[in-house]
Design an enzyme around this catalytic site. Structure first.
Site, PDB file in Angstrom:
ATOM      1  N   ASP A 154       1.001  -1.373  -0.589  1.00 41.31           N
ATOM      2  CA  ASP A 154      -0.253  -0.159   0.171  1.00 41.31           C
ATOM      3  C   ASP A 154       1.417   1.203  -0.201  1.00 41.31           C
ATOM      4  OD1 ASP A 154      -2.379   1.437   0.432  1.00 41.31           O
ATOM      5  OD2 ASP A 154      -1.961   1.563   2.397  1.00 41.31           O
ATOM      6  N   HIS A 155       0.467   2.335  -1.177  1.00 45.38           N
ATOM      7  CA  HIS A 155       1.645   3.462  -1.113  1.00 45.38           C
ATOM      8  C   HIS A 155       3.426   3.161  -1.305  1.00 45.38           C
ATOM      9  CE1 HIS A 155      -1.979   5.294  -1.431  1.00 45.38           C
ATOM     10  NE2 HIS A 155      -2.840   4.765   0.218  1.00 45.38           N
TER      11      HIS A 155
END
Length: 97
Positions: free
Chosen positions: A81-82
């Site tokens: 995530d990110h």
């Protein structure tokens, strides 16, 4: 069971439902998230963000996420995530996230 993000989202689109995504920072978080998904018979996304690496290093968490996902009785996506840096994204790919 591990599935691809694409496969999961296609099924969700067909079934007209949302899929929860959870950032898990410990073994207990991973086990709890999967147990809840199994109880609800719901697919789940396990994700880890680069900003969380000081508390949950990717090299330690990736194998844990993947093993839990393999053993799950519901579809599981394991996801970075990110990712903030190219090197992080490449390492995540090598680790199977």
């Amino acid at each position: 069971m591990i599935v691809s993000f694409k496969e999961m989202l296609q099924e969700a689109d067909k079934g007209r439902y949302a899929v929860g995504a959870f950032n898990c920072l410990s073994l207990e978080n991973v086990e709890g998230a999967i147990a809840a998904a199994e109880e609800l018979r719901s697919p789940i996304i396990l994700q880890l963000a680069e900003v969380q690496f000081p508390c949950a290093p990717m090299n330690l968490m990736a194998p844990l996420y993947l093993e839990a996902a393999r053993k799950a009785s519901v579809p599981v996506v394991v996801h970075l995530d990110h990712g903030l840096h190219k090197e992080t994204c490449l390492k995540a790919l090598k680790l199977g996230l």
